[in-house]
Motif scaffolding. Structure first.
Motif, PDB file in Angstrom:
ATOM      1  N   SER A 196      21.891  24.231  -7.615  1.00  0.00           N
ATOM      2  CA  SER A 196      22.060  23.020  -6.814  1.00  0.00           C
ATOM      3  C   SER A 196      23.503  22.812  -6.395  1.00  0.00           C
ATOM      4  CB  SER A 196      21.581  21.801  -7.624  1.00  0.00           C
ATOM      5  OG  SER A 196      22.246  21.751  -8.879  1.00  0.00           O
ATOM      6  N   GLY A 197      24.420  23.651  -6.888  1.00  0.00           N
ATOM      7  CA  GLY A 197      25.845  23.495  -6.603  1.00  0.00           C
ATOM      8  C   GLY A 197      26.648  23.726  -7.867  1.00  0.00           C
ATOM      9  N   LYS A 198      27.939  23.407  -7.841  1.00  0.00           N
ATOM     10  CA  LYS A 198      28.781  23.547  -9.022  1.00  0.00           C
ATOM     11  C   LYS A 198      28.271  22.634 -10.129  1.00  0.00           C
ATOM     12  CE  LYS A 198      32.897  24.193  -6.145  1.00  0.00           C
ATOM     13  NZ  LYS A 198      34.230  23.639  -5.814  1.00  0.00           N
ATOM     14  N   PRO A 199      28.379  23.038 -11.410  1.00  0.00           N
ATOM     15  CA  PRO A 199      28.945  24.271 -11.968  1.00  0.00           C
ATOM     16  C   PRO A 199      27.883  25.339 -12.233  1.00  0.00           C
ATOM     17  CG  PRO A 199      28.529  22.780 -13.762  1.00  0.00           C
ATOM     18  CD  PRO A 199      28.023  22.089 -12.511  1.00  0.00           C
ATOM     19  N   TRP A 200      26.742  25.253 -11.537  1.00  0.00           N
ATOM     20  CA  TRP A 200      25.612  26.141 -11.795  1.00  0.00           C
ATOM     21  C   TRP A 200      25.745  27.426 -10.998  1.00  0.00           C
ATOM     22  CZ3 TRP A 200      23.829  23.766 -15.793  1.00  0.00           C
ATOM     23  CH2 TRP A 200      23.953  22.381 -15.862  1.00  0.00           C
ATOM     24  N   GLY A 201      24.879  28.376 -11.286  1.00  0.00           N
ATOM     25  CA  GLY A 201      24.855  29.599 -10.511  1.00  0.00           C
ATOM     26  C   GLY A 201      25.172  30.844 -11.312  1.00  0.00           C
ATOM     27  N   PHE A 202      25.693  31.850 -10.626  1.00  0.00           N
ATOM     28  CA  PHE A 202      26.045  33.116 -11.266  1.00  0.00           C
ATOM     29  C   PHE A 202      27.418  32.977 -11.908  1.00  0.00           C
ATOM     30  CE2 PHE A 202      22.977  34.350  -7.980  1.00  0.00           C
ATOM     31  CZ  PHE A 202      22.107  35.132  -8.727  1.00  0.00           C
ATOM     32  N   LYS A 203      27.472  33.167 -13.238  1.00  0.00           N
ATOM     33  CA  LYS A 203      28.687  32.865 -13.994  1.00  0.00           C
ATOM     34  C   LYS A 203      29.067  34.044 -14.891  1.00  0.00           C
ATOM     35  CE  LYS A 203      30.073  29.131 -13.704  1.00  0.00           C
ATOM     36  NZ  LYS A 203      29.787  27.827 -14.336  1.00  0.00           N
ATOM     37  N   ARG A 204      30.322  33.987 -15.373  1.00  0.00           N
ATOM     38  CA  ARG A 204      30.826  34.968 -16.333  1.00  0.00           C
ATOM     39  C   ARG A 204      31.570  34.224 -17.424  1.00  0.00           C
ATOM     40  NH1 ARG A 204      33.855  39.752 -13.524  1.00  0.00           N
ATOM     41  NH2 ARG A 204      31.679  40.073 -12.836  1.00  0.00           N
ATOM     42  N   ILE A 205      31.540  34.747 -18.638  1.00  0.00           N
ATOM     43  CA  ILE A 205      32.234  34.110 -19.740  1.00  0.00           C
ATOM     44  C   ILE A 205      33.711  33.947 -19.395  1.00  0.00           C
ATOM     45  CG2 ILE A 205      32.617  36.325 -20.914  1.00  0.00           C
ATOM     46  CD1 ILE A 205      32.479  34.803 -23.560  1.00  0.00           C
ATOM     47  N   ARG A 206      34.256  32.770 -19.703  1.00  0.00           N
ATOM     48  CA  ARG A 206      35.653  32.487 -19.379  1.00  0.00           C
ATOM     49  C   ARG A 206      36.521  32.640 -20.620  1.00  0.00           C
ATOM     50  NH1 ARG A 206      38.195  27.755 -15.645  1.00  0.00           N
ATOM     51  NH2 ARG A 206      40.385  28.337 -15.936  1.00  0.00           N
ATOM     52  N   PRO A 207      37.421  33.616 -20.632  1.00  0.00           N
ATOM     53  CA  PRO A 207      38.329  33.761 -21.776  1.00  0.00           C
ATOM     54  C   PRO A 207      39.210  32.530 -21.915  1.00  0.00           C
ATOM     55  CG  PRO A 207      38.354  35.725 -20.398  1.00  0.00           C
ATOM     56  CD  PRO A 207      37.628  34.671 -19.629  1.00  0.00           C
ATOM     57  N   ALA A 208      39.498  32.124 -23.149  1.00  0.00           N
ATOM     58  CA  ALA A 208      40.321  30.943 -23.401  1.00  0.00           C
ATOM     59  C   ALA A 208      41.719  31.129 -22.826  1.00  0.00           C
ATOM     60  CB  ALA A 208      40.396  30.680 -24.897  1.00  0.00           C
ATOM     61  N   ALA A 209      42.281  30.042 -22.349  1.00  0.00           N
ATOM     62  CA  ALA A 209      43.691  29.982 -21.913  1.00  0.00           C
ATOM     63  C   ALA A 209      44.003  30.887 -20.725  1.00  0.00           C
ATOM     64  CB  ALA A 209      44.622  30.320 -23.074  1.00  0.00           C
ATOM     65  N   MET A 210      43.021  31.158 -19.871  1.00  0.00           N
ATOM     66  CA  MET A 210      43.278  31.941 -18.661  1.00  0.00           C
ATOM     67  C   MET A 210      43.221  31.022 -17.452  1.00  0.00           C
ATOM     68  SD  MET A 210      41.651  35.719 -18.569  1.00  0.00           S
ATOM     69  CE  MET A 210      42.249  37.039 -19.610  1.00  0.00           C
ATOM     70  N   SER A 211      44.172  31.156 -16.560  1.00  0.00           N
ATOM     71  CA  SER A 211      44.158  30.367 -15.338  1.00  0.00           C
ATOM     72  C   SER A 211      43.159  30.975 -14.357  1.00  0.00           C
ATOM     73  CB  SER A 211      45.545  30.353 -14.703  1.00  0.00           C
ATOM     74  OG  SER A 211      45.874  31.647 -14.225  1.00  0.00           O
ATOM     75  N   VAL A 212      42.799  30.193 -13.347  1.00  0.00           N
ATOM     76  CA  VAL A 212      41.846  30.662 -12.339  1.00  0.00           C
ATOM     77  C   VAL A 212      42.331  31.949 -11.687  1.00  0.00           C
ATOM     78  CG1 VAL A 212      40.869  30.136 -10.069  1.00  0.00           C
ATOM     79  CG2 VAL A 212      40.843  28.402 -11.857  1.00  0.00           C
ATOM     80  N   HIS A 213      43.637  32.064 -11.462  1.00  0.00           N
ATOM     81  CA  HIS A 213      44.195  33.230 -10.770  1.00  0.00           C
ATOM     82  C   HIS A 213      44.105  34.502 -11.611  1.00  0.00           C
ATOM     83  CE1 HIS A 213      45.599  30.516  -7.699  1.00  0.00           C
ATOM     84  NE2 HIS A 213      46.232  29.788  -8.609  1.00  0.00           N
ATOM     85  N   GLU A 214      43.909  34.345 -12.918  1.00  0.00           N
ATOM     86  CA  GLU A 214      43.808  35.506 -13.802  1.00  0.00           C
ATOM     87  C   GLU A 214      42.376  35.984 -13.998  1.00  0.00           C
ATOM     88  OE1 GLU A 214      47.072  35.240 -17.211  1.00  0.00           O
ATOM     89  OE2 GLU A 214      46.013  33.333 -17.008  1.00  0.00           O
TER      90      GLU A 214
END
Length: 406
Positions: A196-214
């Motif tokens: 239906s929109g954010k934050p749903w959809g195709f996702k990947r595990i997010r490592p702690a303390a990483m910025s979006v650019h990383e």
């Protein structure tokens, strides 16, 4: 002094136990290794079943994804961190001492997994512990999370991507509610519900303390695509991004039958598991929590609706020129369900594609999708866990006198 030193030596291993001792942090390279692990035979539908090192882990859909991540991190001594709610302070890591009293390493990890399952669900997984990915870069180990409304209530589901097929379709592994030890369910194709929109959809595990650019392959293109083409065309466009070869109508229909067959077989295993449990409690009436765990109304409705969708599509196809592309075997099998071909040959072709073996009222028989569909349409299939096996599958049998809770 000696006594103090002996006590210190005795208790220090537990005081410093952590869940496991980490040798590295979760990095983008860890995510790639995790992807390879998910694609391997080590990650399979029986991961939490009896006989596995990780047997008796109870899951629902989010738990199953988190459990896989934890198991991978433990076996490679990678620190694992999960954010439980908004704010970086609200998190738990594998350095936690909450489980120090458990001496066995594997049992300590299992307790950690169950604690996480009680602390976070699909909302937390979607909002705080994952990031959206470029649709062109979807790979094993990524997952799909969706939320939709049914009868005014939000329903959520998450599934692990086990494999990306050459046709662009996915092999999805998932658990479901209620939380229990179960075999993972397999689906080929695309998920059933469009995001239906954010934050749903195709996702990947997010490592702690990483910025979006990383973050590797971070992208919002799935939300842009949804806004551009709408819900009906979203998944076909995702497939276009992923495919390296064209799908055929024959394979498309066979894939749908395989999905339904997987549901039928899983229902059979659930009913057999319920019978074992009933024997353990002396066949007494189940209470609400037991009923909730062992009844199958959602599973039965999903299977019936899946067959209906297959037949709806098949009716349109068999009236078109496309039907000439299909094999005689597939055409006969689908016509058998649709009651357009009642021959023994057609029924045999259907059973070659999918059947289970049952013993109902003392008779051994083959049971197929047509059996389930016809008996469901007659209202003879039972989802009540206290009913006999025969009654559960629509054979003549007396109804249970035990209470139905919903």
């Amino acid at each position: 002094m000696k006594i103090f030193l002996l006590l210190t030596l005795f208790i220090s291993p537990l005081l410093q136990a952590k869940v496991w001792h980490s040798q590295s942090a979760w990095t983008q390279e860890s995510s790639k290794e995790f992807s390879n692990w998910i694609a391997s035979d080590e990650y399979n539908v029986n991961l939490f079943q009896v006989g596995s090192k990780w047997e008796n882990i109870k899951t629902d859909c989010a738990d199953a994804i988190i459990a896989a991540q934890v198991i991978f991190a433990f076996e490679r001594r990678i620190q694992f961190s999960l954010q439980l709610s908004e704010g970086s302070a609200h998190s738990i890591t594998s350095d936690s001492h909450k489980f120090d009293q458990i001496q066995d390493d594997v049992q300590r990890v299992k307790s950690f997994i169950h604690y996480l399952g009680e602390s976070i669900g699909t909302e937390g997984l979607a909002r705080y512990n994952s990031y959206p990915i470029d649709l062109r870069e979807i790979r094993p180990g990524d997952f799909y999370i969706s939320r939709w409304k049914t009868n005014g209530n939000f329903i959520r589901h998450a599934a692990m991507i086990k494999e990306v097929l050459p046709t662009g379709h996915l092999v999805l592994y998932s658990s479901t509610t209620p939380v229990k030890v179960r075999e993972l369910e397999v689906r080929e194709g695309m998920p059933l519900h469009v995001l239906s929109g954010k934050p749903w959809g195709f996702k990947r595990i997010r490592p702690a303390a990483m910025s979006v650019h990383e973050l590797e392959n971070y992208s919002l293109n799935q939300y842009d695509l949804l806004n551009q083409v709408g819900e009906d065309s979203f998944f076909p466009r995702v497939i276009d991004h992923l495919k390296v070869e064209e799908d055929s109508l024959e394979e498309n229909l066979k894939r749908r039958v395989r999905n339904l067959c997987s549901q039928l077989k899983l229902r059979n295993r659930e009913i057999n598991s319920t019978q074992i449990y009933l024997e353990s409690i002396g066949h007494r009436c189940m209470n609400y929590s037991e009923y909730d765990e062992h009844s199958t109304p959602s599973r039965d409705k999903s299977l019936l609706n899946g067959i209906k969708r297959l037949l709806y599509g098949w009716k349109k196809i068999r009236r078109s020129n496309s039907a000439t592309e299909l094999s005689h075997e597939l055409t006969s099998a689908l016509d058998s369900i649709l009651r357009k071909n009642d021959s023994d040959e057609a029924r045999l072709e259907l059973r070659k594609m999918c059947h289970i073996r049952l013993k109902l009222n003392g008779e051994n028989l083959l049971y197929d999708l047509k059996n389930f569909f016809d008996l469901s349409m007659k209202g003879q299939i039972s989802s009540h866990p206290n009913d006999t096996v025969a009654k559960r599958w629509g054979a003549p049998s007396q109804n249970t006198s035990c209470k139905s809770f919903y």
